[in-house]
Design an enzyme around this catalytic site. Sequence first.
Site, short mmCIF file in Angstrom:
data_model
loop_
_atom_site.label_atom_id
_atom_site.label_comp_id
_atom_site.label_asym_id
_atom_site.label_seq_id
_atom_site.Cartn_x
_atom_site.Cartn_y
_atom_site.Cartn_z
N GLU A 173 -7.00 -8.77 6.56
CA GLU A 173 -6.38 -7.55 7.08
C GLU A 173 -5.55 -7.85 8.32
OE1 GLU A 173 -6.48 -5.86 4.55
OE2 GLU A 173 -7.40 -3.98 5.20
N THR A 229 0.43 -0.24 6.00
CA THR A 229 -0.59 0.01 7.02
C THR A 229 -0.05 -0.39 8.40
OG1 THR A 229 -2.28 -0.38 5.38
CG2 THR A 229 -2.98 -0.50 7.67
N1 ADP Z 1 -4.04 -9.77 -2.20
C1 ADP Z 1 -3.25 -8.78 -1.77
N2 ADP Z 1 -3.32 -7.57 -2.35
C2 ADP Z 1 -2.50 -6.56 -1.95
N3 ADP Z 1 -1.58 -6.66 -0.97
C3 ADP Z 1 -1.47 -7.87 -0.36
C4 ADP Z 1 -2.31 -8.95 -0.71
N4 ADP Z 1 -1.99 -10.00 0.09
C5 ADP Z 1 -0.99 -9.59 0.88
N5 ADP Z 1 -0.68 -8.30 0.63
C6 ADP Z 1 0.36 -7.51 1.32
O1 ADP Z 1 -0.29 -6.52 2.09
C7 ADP Z 1 0.51 -5.36 2.14
C8 ADP Z 1 -0.36 -4.20 1.65
O2 ADP Z 1 -1.39 -4.02 2.55
P1 ADP Z 1 -1.55 -2.67 3.34
O3 ADP Z 1 -0.21 -2.27 3.92
O4 ADP Z 1 -2.69 -2.85 4.28
O5 ADP Z 1 -1.89 -1.63 2.22
P2 ADP Z 1 -3.19 -1.51 1.33
O6 ADP Z 1 -3.82 -0.23 1.73
O7 ADP Z 1 -2.71 -1.44 -0.05
O8 ADP Z 1 -4.06 -2.68 1.61
C9 ADP Z 1 1.70 -5.58 1.25
O9 ADP Z 1 2.78 -5.97 2.09
C10 ADP Z 1 1.27 -6.75 0.39
O10 ADP Z 1 2.36 -7.57 -0.02
N1 LIG Z 2 -8.19 1.98 9.52
C1 LIG Z 2 -7.01 1.50 8.83
C2 LIG Z 2 -7.22 1.64 7.35
C3 LIG Z 2 -6.04 1.24 6.51
O1 LIG Z 2 -6.35 1.47 5.15
P1 LIG Z 2 -5.33 1.13 3.98
O2 LIG Z 2 -6.07 1.43 2.73
O3 LIG Z 2 -4.14 2.00 4.15
O4 LIG Z 2 -5.00 -0.34 4.13
C4 LIG Z 2 -5.83 2.36 9.28
O5 LIG Z 2 -5.96 3.57 9.20
O6 LIG Z 2 -4.83 1.80 9.74
#
Ligand code: ADP
Ligand SMILES: N[C@@H](CCOP(=O)(O)O)C(=O)O
Length: 295
Positions: A120, A168
């Site tokens: 994360e 995020t």
């Molecule tokens: N294994 C993975 N699965 C999904 N998204 C990934 C992964 N590794 C890297 N990413 C990247 O993380 C981002 C998505 O994460 P985030 O914005 O936190 O949303 P989510 O809630 O879907 O996790 C995208 O830019 C994606 O390319």
């Molecule tokens: N606490 C984080 C949770 C993000 O969750 P996601 O499912 O959108 O990756 C935030 O609120 O930023």
Amino acid sequence: MFTVRAPATSANLGSGFDVFGVALEAPADVVRVERAPETTISITGAGSQYIPEDPEQNTVGAVAEALDAPARIRIDKGIRPSSGLGSSAASAAAAAVALNALYDRGLSREELVPIAAEGEALVSGEAHADNVAPSLLGGFTIATDDGVTQVDASIPLVACLPETSVSTRDARGVVPKAAALEDVVDTVGHAATLTVGMTRDDPDLVGTGMSDEIVTPERSALIDGYDAVREAALEAGATGVTVSGAGPGVLAVCHEPDRRAIAGAMIDAFDAAGIESRAYQTAVGEGARLYRDGT
Ligand SMILES: Nc1ncnc2c1ncn2[C@@H]1O[C@H](COP(=O)(O)OP(=O)(O)O)[C@@H](O)[C@H]1O
Ligand SMILES: N[C@@H](CCOP(=O)(O)O)C(=O)O
């Protein structure tokens, strides 16, 4: 070879920003690992074209690095990325469980939480554990600097995902740096109410306890159609509605007989705003499940 199914999660639940999370019965990611001299990643499934296969940029690569466990890793995405259902976290949680088994590291699920959270940090800038904790442990989790508290819970949910995406990292940029004391007092009350609701499997207490005046108003403004979707879900019987994670997913809590109508009402409200969506009629569920050699 090991295979792990790790569930989607919904974090925050309104009043528990960066602290609360629940595992969902569906959807889920499936990750398969086998030993290799260096880590390689291949990805299929929902939104796979948007996810980097470079281990330096993928959450599972960060986990392999943290566990010093190089592997050939195949990810089958059931959870669309950037939708607010912990997609990146589910892959990381699955990889942590699978690689822990593959290399016989002997770490407990609780010990894997900070390791999976490294993924994360890679994608959102901070190692918040509120998605990886429920994906690893199941149920309802409270993730703080002191560790993770988990309870199993049985609460019906609808997670409605519009065909838009919010990263995020971007959504963290709109979170206020400070809050009025009266809003903090309200949020503490709601968070406590929600926690009791989870221990009693009470959708009314959980729904009431999701209310939050600090983070959610800023986040919901990033989601086209949010107010109408929230209103429609409440009219159809939801006991509470909030942004799922960082959005744009919207989470409704409900009693089981109302779940189908709420899902339809949310899809119709997004549709009226010109946005296609899909709704998962789901519930709080179990954590990552490990299978050896396809068992
Ligand atoms: N294994 C993975 N699965 C999904 N998204 C990934 C992964 N590794 C890297 N990413 C990247 O993380 C981002 C998505 O994460 P985030 O914005 O936190 O949303 P989510 O809630 O879907 O996790 C995208 O830019 C994606 O390319
Ligand atoms: N606490 C984080 C949770 C993000 O969750 P996601 O499912 O959108 O990756 C935030 O609120 O930023």
